[in-house]
Design an enzyme around this catalytic site. Structure first.
Site, PDB file in Angstrom:
ATOM      1  N   LYS A  13       0.827  -1.225   0.000  1.00 11.66           N
ATOM      2  CA  LYS A  13       0.000   0.000   0.000  1.00 11.66           C
ATOM      3  C   LYS A  13       0.853   1.263   0.000  1.00 11.66           C
ATOM      4  CE  LYS A  13      -2.192  -0.230   3.938  1.00 11.66           C
ATOM      5  NZ  LYS A  13      -1.671  -1.390   4.635  1.00 11.66           N
ATOM      6  N   ARG A  88     -10.057   1.047   8.792  1.00 14.44           N
ATOM      7  CA  ARG A  88      -9.759  -0.344   9.113  1.00 14.44           C
ATOM      8  C   ARG A  88     -10.930  -1.014   9.799  1.00 14.44           C
ATOM      9  NH1 ARG A  88      -3.956   0.646   9.210  1.00 14.44           N
ATOM     10  NH2 ARG A  88      -2.652  -1.088   9.738  1.00 14.44           N
ATOM     11  N   ARG A 127      11.787  -6.056   5.979  1.00 18.26           N
ATOM     12  CA  ARG A 127      11.640  -4.641   5.626  1.00 18.26           C
ATOM     13  C   ARG A 127      12.440  -3.721   6.566  1.00 18.26           C
ATOM     14  NH1 ARG A 127       5.474  -2.611   5.062  1.00 18.26           N
ATOM     15  NH2 ARG A 127       5.263  -2.886   7.290  1.00 18.26           N
ATOM     16  N   ARG A 160      10.760  -1.407  11.837  1.00 20.09           N
ATOM     17  CA  ARG A 160       9.615  -1.035  12.683  1.00 20.09           C
ATOM     18  C   ARG A 160       9.459  -2.048  13.807  1.00 20.09           C
ATOM     19  NH1 ARG A 160       4.568   0.359   8.836  1.00 20.09           N
ATOM     20  NH2 ARG A 160       3.535  -0.714  10.550  1.00 20.09           N
ATOM     21  N   ARG A 171      -1.216  -8.499  13.786  1.00 18.39           N
ATOM     22  CA  ARG A 171      -1.772  -7.507  12.852  1.00 18.39           C
ATOM     23  C   ARG A 171      -2.618  -8.196  11.777  1.00 18.39           C
ATOM     24  NH1 ARG A 171       3.660  -5.006  11.097  1.00 18.39           N
ATOM     25  NH2 ARG A 171       2.600  -3.328  10.014  1.00 18.39           N
TER      26      ARG A 171
HETATM   27  P1  AMP Z   1       0.266   0.690   9.474  1.00 17.27           P
HETATM   28  O1  AMP Z   1       1.456   1.562   9.291  1.00 17.27           O
HETATM   29  O2  AMP Z   1      -0.889   1.081   8.612  1.00 17.27           O
HETATM   30  O3  AMP Z   1       0.589  -0.784   9.385  1.00 17.27           O
HETATM   31  O4  AMP Z   1      -0.234   0.930  10.995  1.00 17.27           O
HETATM   32  C1  AMP Z   1       0.608   0.638  12.095  1.00 17.27           C
HETATM   33  C2  AMP Z   1      -0.254   0.504  13.348  1.00 17.27           C
HETATM   34  O5  AMP Z   1      -0.928   1.736  13.626  1.00 17.27           O
HETATM   35  C3  AMP Z   1      -1.374  -0.543  13.277  1.00 17.27           C
HETATM   36  O6  AMP Z   1      -0.912  -1.856  13.576  1.00 17.27           O
HETATM   37  C4  AMP Z   1      -2.329  -0.020  14.345  1.00 17.27           C
HETATM   38  O7  AMP Z   1      -1.828  -0.292  15.647  1.00 17.27           O
HETATM   39  C5  AMP Z   1      -2.238   1.490  14.121  1.00 17.27           C
HETATM   40  N1  AMP Z   1      -3.211   1.973  13.099  1.00 17.27           N
HETATM   41  C6  AMP Z   1      -2.924   2.485  11.872  1.00 17.27           C
HETATM   42  N2  AMP Z   1      -4.047   2.822  11.210  1.00 17.27           N
HETATM   43  C7  AMP Z   1      -5.073   2.510  12.043  1.00 17.27           C
HETATM   44  C8  AMP Z   1      -6.487   2.598  11.919  1.00 17.27           C
HETATM   45  N3  AMP Z   1      -7.075   3.085  10.804  1.00 17.27           N
HETATM   46  N4  AMP Z   1      -7.236   2.178  12.971  1.00 17.27           N
HETATM   47  C9  AMP Z   1      -6.660   1.698  14.095  1.00 17.27           C
HETATM   48  N5  AMP Z   1      -5.345   1.562  14.279  1.00 17.27           N
HETATM   49  C10 AMP Z   1      -4.540   1.961  13.264  1.00 17.27           C
END
Ligand code: AMP
Length: 214
Positions: A13, A88, A127, A160, A171
């Site tokens: 993404k 989400r 990554r 990360r 996740r």
């Molecule tokens: P990402 O970078 O999109 O993988 O997000 C990293 C982490 O941020 C996720 O595992 C969640 O803990 C939190 N997070 C990101 N976007 C959301 C969302 N839309 N709703 C809830 N938690 C989120």
């Protein structure tokens, strides 16, 4: 044009969103990036989000929705936005529609990147990224020229804290539970486009462009 990008961790993404941002007039809005920035700055929101993010759990809807509403108020999304990692959950999808409607806007298309889980595990656990410019590398498929250093600015690369196999499993579990409901919501609205996310970034990008231009 306002787009939503759905896809689990490692689906590509972020990489594809950056390309679309450059080629179409859309601003990438990533809740993951906004939350990581809040954690880095040590804001109240960041303090609440950090332990949840570290465990790969979702941050509560009201906090994430508040963050998106604040981001939309910044005034630079008139030409179009690309929502990456948001919504989400179903309540987040509904809140996004309401927030956009208040601005006289709507979601045009929802792109779901489909990638089998075994490929996600390889992509995510290999990554590394640059904390300065955000460039993402992979130990095998896209290594930096100098090990551990960003090609662009020489910054030391970081992994990360939620990109370990255990955190990734959490996740993915959250993703498997929540995202089918979000997809169903957009399918009913006739906005969902499912794209095969397996292949090189160029191949996947060509599929996305074809879908957007059809
Ligand atoms: P990402 O970078 O999109 O993988 O997000 C990293 C982490 O941020 C996720 O595992 C969640 O803990 C939190 N997070 C990101 N976007 C959301 C969302 N839309 N709703 C809830 N938690 C989120």
């Amino acid at each position: 044009m306002n787009l939503v990008f759905l896809g689990p961790a490692g689906s590509g993404k972020g990489t594809q969103a950056k390309r679309l941002e450059a080629d179409y007039r859309v601003v990438q809005i990533s809740t993951g990036d906004l939350l990581r920035e809040a954690v880095r700055q040590g804001t109240e929101l960041g303090k609440k989000a950090e332990p949840l993010m570290r465990e790969g759990r979702l941050v509560p809807d009201d906090l994430v929705i508040g963050l998106i509403e604040e981001r939309l108020r910044a005034g630079d999304v008139g030409e179009g936005a690309l929502f990456d990692g948001f919504p989400r959950t179903l309540p987040q999808a509904q809140a996004l529609e309401e927030a956009l409607a208040r601005m006289g806007l709507q979601i045009d298309k929802v792109i779901s990147l489909e990638v089998p889980e075994e490929i996600l595990v390889d992509r995510v656990t290999g990554r590394w990224s640059c904390p300065t410019c955000g460039t993402v590398y992979h130990v095998r498929t896209r290594p930096p020229r100098v090990e551990g250093r960003c090609d662009r600015d020489g910054t030391e690369l970081v992994q990360r804290s939620d990109d370990t196999p255990e955190k990734l499993e959490k996740r993915l579990e959250v993703f498997r539970t929540e995202i089918p409901k979000v997809k169903e919501h957009y399918r009913k609205l006739g906005k969902l486009v499912e794209i095969d996310g397996v292949g090189s970034p160029d191949e996947v990008y060509a599929r996305i462009r074809a879908a957007l231009e059809s």
